[in-house]
Design a protein around this motif. Structure first.
Motif, PDB file in Angstrom:
ATOM      1  N   UNK A   2     -61.351  60.145   0.528  1.00 47.35           N
ATOM      2  CA  UNK A   2     -60.274  59.147   0.578  1.00 47.35           C
ATOM      3  C   UNK A   2     -58.980  59.695  -0.032  1.00 47.35           C
ATOM      4  N   UNK A   3     -59.079  60.452  -1.127  1.00 38.92           N
ATOM      5  CA  UNK A   3     -57.886  61.028  -1.753  1.00 38.92           C
ATOM      6  C   UNK A   3     -57.181  62.015  -0.832  1.00 38.92           C
ATOM      7  N   UNK A   4     -57.938  62.652   0.039  1.00 42.17           N
ATOM      8  CA  UNK A   4     -57.343  63.578   1.023  1.00 42.17           C
ATOM      9  C   UNK A   4     -56.873  62.836   2.269  1.00 42.17           C
ATOM     10  N   UNK A   5     -56.961  61.490   2.247  1.00 44.37           N
ATOM     11  CA  UNK A   5     -56.502  60.698   3.379  1.00 44.37           C
ATOM     12  C   UNK A   5     -57.554  60.514   4.455  1.00 44.37           C
ATOM     13  N   UNK A   6     -58.767  60.926   4.162  1.00 44.11           N
ATOM     14  CA  UNK A   6     -59.839  60.834   5.152  1.00 44.11           C
ATOM     15  C   UNK A   6     -60.536  59.491   5.137  1.00 44.11           C
ATOM     16  N   UNK A   7     -61.435  59.348   6.079  1.00 43.81           N
ATOM     17  CA  UNK A   7     -62.233  58.127   6.205  1.00 43.81           C
ATOM     18  C   UNK A   7     -63.695  58.545   6.109  1.00 43.81           C
ATOM     19  N   UNK A   8     -64.484  57.779   5.362  1.00 43.16           N
ATOM     20  CA  UNK A   8     -65.907  58.083   5.259  1.00 43.16           C
ATOM     21  C   UNK A   8     -66.732  56.834   5.539  1.00 43.16           C
ATOM     22  N   UNK A   9     -67.975  57.067   5.895  1.00 41.63           N
ATOM     23  CA  UNK A   9     -68.901  55.974   6.202  1.00 41.63           C
ATOM     24  C   UNK A   9     -70.281  56.381   5.715  1.00 41.63           C
ATOM     25  N   UNK A  10     -70.895  55.549   4.879  1.00 43.59           N
ATOM     26  CA  UNK A  10     -72.250  55.807   4.383  1.00 43.59           C
ATOM     27  C   UNK A  10     -73.238  55.138   5.331  1.00 43.59           C
ATOM     28  N   UNK A  11     -74.083  55.943   5.940  1.00 47.95           N
ATOM     29  CA  UNK A  11     -75.066  55.443   6.903  1.00 47.95           C
ATOM     30  C   UNK A  11     -76.434  55.372   6.224  1.00 47.95           C
ATOM     31  N   UNK A  12     -76.988  54.160   6.156  1.00 51.07           N
ATOM     32  CA  UNK A  12     -78.295  53.957   5.520  1.00 51.07           C
ATOM     33  C   UNK A  12     -79.240  53.282   6.520  1.00 51.07           C
ATOM     34  N   UNK A  13     -79.825  54.057   7.423  1.00 47.88           N
ATOM     35  CA  UNK A  13     -80.691  53.475   8.448  1.00 47.88           C
ATOM     36  C   UNK A  13     -82.040  53.040   7.884  1.00 47.88           C
ATOM     37  N   UNK A  14     -82.723  52.179   8.632  1.00 42.77           N
ATOM     38  CA  UNK A  14     -84.076  51.775   8.235  1.00 42.77           C
ATOM     39  C   UNK A  14     -85.004  52.985   8.232  1.00 42.77           C
ATOM     40  N   UNK A  15     -84.873  53.806   9.290  1.00 44.95           N
ATOM     41  CA  UNK A  15     -85.652  55.040   9.398  1.00 44.95           C
ATOM     42  C   UNK A  15     -84.653  56.179   9.558  1.00 44.95           C
ATOM     43  N   UNK A  16     -84.855  57.224   8.833  1.00 47.94           N
ATOM     44  CA  UNK A  16     -83.970  58.368   8.946  1.00 47.94           C
ATOM     45  C   UNK A  16     -83.241  58.640   7.649  1.00 47.94           C
ATOM     46  N   UNK A  17     -82.537  59.763   7.610  1.00 49.22           N
ATOM     47  CA  UNK A  17     -81.873  60.159   6.367  1.00 49.22           C
ATOM     48  C   UNK A  17     -80.614  59.343   6.077  1.00 49.22           C
TER      49      UNK A  17
ATOM     50  N   UNK B 272     -76.938  59.294   5.033  1.00 49.82           N
ATOM     51  CA  UNK B 272     -75.938  60.337   5.238  1.00 49.82           C
ATOM     52  C   UNK B 272     -74.531  59.758   5.079  1.00 49.82           C
ATOM     53  N   UNK B 273     -73.607  60.648   4.714  1.00 50.15           N
ATOM     54  CA  UNK B 273     -72.210  60.277   4.555  1.00 50.15           C
ATOM     55  C   UNK B 273     -71.409  61.017   5.620  1.00 50.15           C
ATOM     56  N   UNK B 274     -70.769  60.258   6.487  1.00 53.29           N
ATOM     57  CA  UNK B 274     -69.998  60.797   7.610  1.00 53.29           C
ATOM     58  C   UNK B 274     -68.531  60.696   7.255  1.00 53.29           C
TER      59      UNK B 274
ATOM     60  N   UNK C 266     -70.194  71.262  19.363  1.00 47.39           N
ATOM     61  CA  UNK C 266     -69.124  71.152  18.368  1.00 47.39           C
ATOM     62  C   UNK C 266     -68.883  69.678  18.048  1.00 47.39           C
ATOM     63  N   UNK C 267     -68.644  69.402  16.775  1.00 46.42           N
ATOM     64  CA  UNK C 267     -68.419  68.034  16.325  1.00 46.42           C
ATOM     65  C   UNK C 267     -67.105  67.958  15.560  1.00 46.42           C
ATOM     66  N   UNK C 268     -66.436  66.823  15.643  1.00 46.34           N
ATOM     67  CA  UNK C 268     -65.208  66.670  14.864  1.00 46.34           C
ATOM     68  C   UNK C 268     -65.411  65.758  13.654  1.00 46.34           C
ATOM     69  N   UNK C 269     -66.516  65.043  13.621  1.00 46.37           N
ATOM     70  CA  UNK C 269     -66.864  64.237  12.448  1.00 46.37           C
ATOM     71  C   UNK C 269     -67.866  65.046  11.639  1.00 46.37           C
ATOM     72  N   UNK C 270     -67.594  65.236  10.356  1.00 47.21           N
ATOM     73  CA  UNK C 270     -68.504  65.981   9.484  1.00 47.21           C
ATOM     74  C   UNK C 270     -69.496  65.011   8.855  1.00 47.21           C
ATOM     75  N   UNK C 271     -70.618  65.548   8.412  1.00 43.15           N
ATOM     76  CA  UNK C 271     -71.649  64.709   7.801  1.00 43.15           C
ATOM     77  C   UNK C 271     -72.416  65.516   6.766  1.00 43.15           C
ATOM     78  N   UNK C 272     -72.769  64.851   5.676  1.00 42.82           N
ATOM     79  CA  UNK C 272     -73.652  65.442   4.672  1.00 42.82           C
ATOM     80  C   UNK C 272     -74.822  64.482   4.477  1.00 42.82           C
ATOM     81  N   UNK C 273     -75.986  65.051   4.246  1.00 41.72           N
ATOM     82  CA  UNK C 273     -77.186  64.241   4.054  1.00 41.72           C
ATOM     83  C   UNK C 273     -77.421  64.038   2.568  1.00 41.72           C
ATOM     84  N   UNK C 274     -77.672  62.802   2.188  1.00 42.03           N
ATOM     85  CA  UNK C 274     -77.926  62.465   0.789  1.00 42.03           C
ATOM     86  C   UNK C 274     -79.372  62.859   0.478  1.00 42.03           C
ATOM     87  N   UNK C 275     -79.583  63.644  -0.581  1.00 39.67           N
ATOM     88  CA  UNK C 275     -80.947  64.075  -0.901  1.00 39.67           C
ATOM     89  C   UNK C 275     -81.834  62.909  -1.327  1.00 39.67           C
ATOM     90  N   UNK C 276     -83.114  63.161  -1.317  1.00 34.74           N
ATOM     91  CA  UNK C 276     -84.068  62.147  -1.743  1.00 34.74           C
ATOM     92  C   UNK C 276     -84.761  61.491  -0.573  1.00 34.74           C
TER      93      UNK C 276
END
Length: 189
Positions: free
Chosen positions: A81-96, A98-100, A33-43
């Protein structure tokens, strides 16, 4: 079995702990179970970080069908952000890419004092797993064998303690050293 990364011996040489790369480590994002959600950016040519499963996954899919990746990411982050949340865009050298993200309700329920740091920690933990920076240790004791033919040899045998899924080399070394210290203690009767 993989080769040992590190081996620690007790002072009396009656125990050792072998630290190995954990080749069967489970993806924390899908197995726990995770409490931080994440979506993967396509491409990306990489697998998704996790299968979408929260209330925003359908909306994220619609955004991606309608807009290019960068635009969809900006809209999604703005909504978080409008819902008061915090997000972080992760752009690794290798890997997908993703927006957490995490919402205030979750922060309050979980009692997080620094949600941004918690997101950063979740991203770092996932990236370490994805990079294969996962270890296991095995505590062993020396055994002397004599065959029926009189051949003798010394080997090491499992001593009843092991642990896998240790993420990060420094952390794994610390846990392995603690296991050695514990196992090297005299047995109290």
């Amino acid at each position: 079995m993989s080769d040992s990364v590190e081996i620690f011996y007790s002072d009396d040489k009656k125990r050792r702990v072998r630290l190995l790369v954990d080749c069967d480590a489970q993806n924390l994002r899908t197995e726990y179970d995770q409490i931080v959600s994440v979506v993967t950016v396509p491409g990306s040519t990489y697998l998704d970080v996790e299968s979408p499963g929260d209330e925003l996954s359908d909306w994220w899919a619609r955004l991606n069908r309608r807009y290019a990746g960068d635009v969809a990411v900006r809209i999604f982050a703005r909504y978080v952000a409008q819902r008061g949340g915090i997000s972080y865009l992760h752009t690794p050298e290798r890997g997908p890419v993703s927006l957490w993200y995490i919402f205030p309700e979750t922060v309050q329920i979980e009692g997080l004092t620094d949600p941004a740091a918690y997101i950063a920690s979740s991203v770092e933990e996932y990236q370490s797993w994805a990079d294969g920076d996962v270890y296991e240790y095995i505590v062993e004791r020396p055994v002397h064998w004599t065959s029926d033919e009189g051949d003798e040899r010394d080997t090491w045998e499992f001593n009843g303690d092991s642990c896998c899924g240790l993420i990060g080399f420094e952390y794994a070394v610390g846990v392995a050293r603690d296991a050695m210290a514990y196992c090297a203690q005299p047995v109290k009767t």
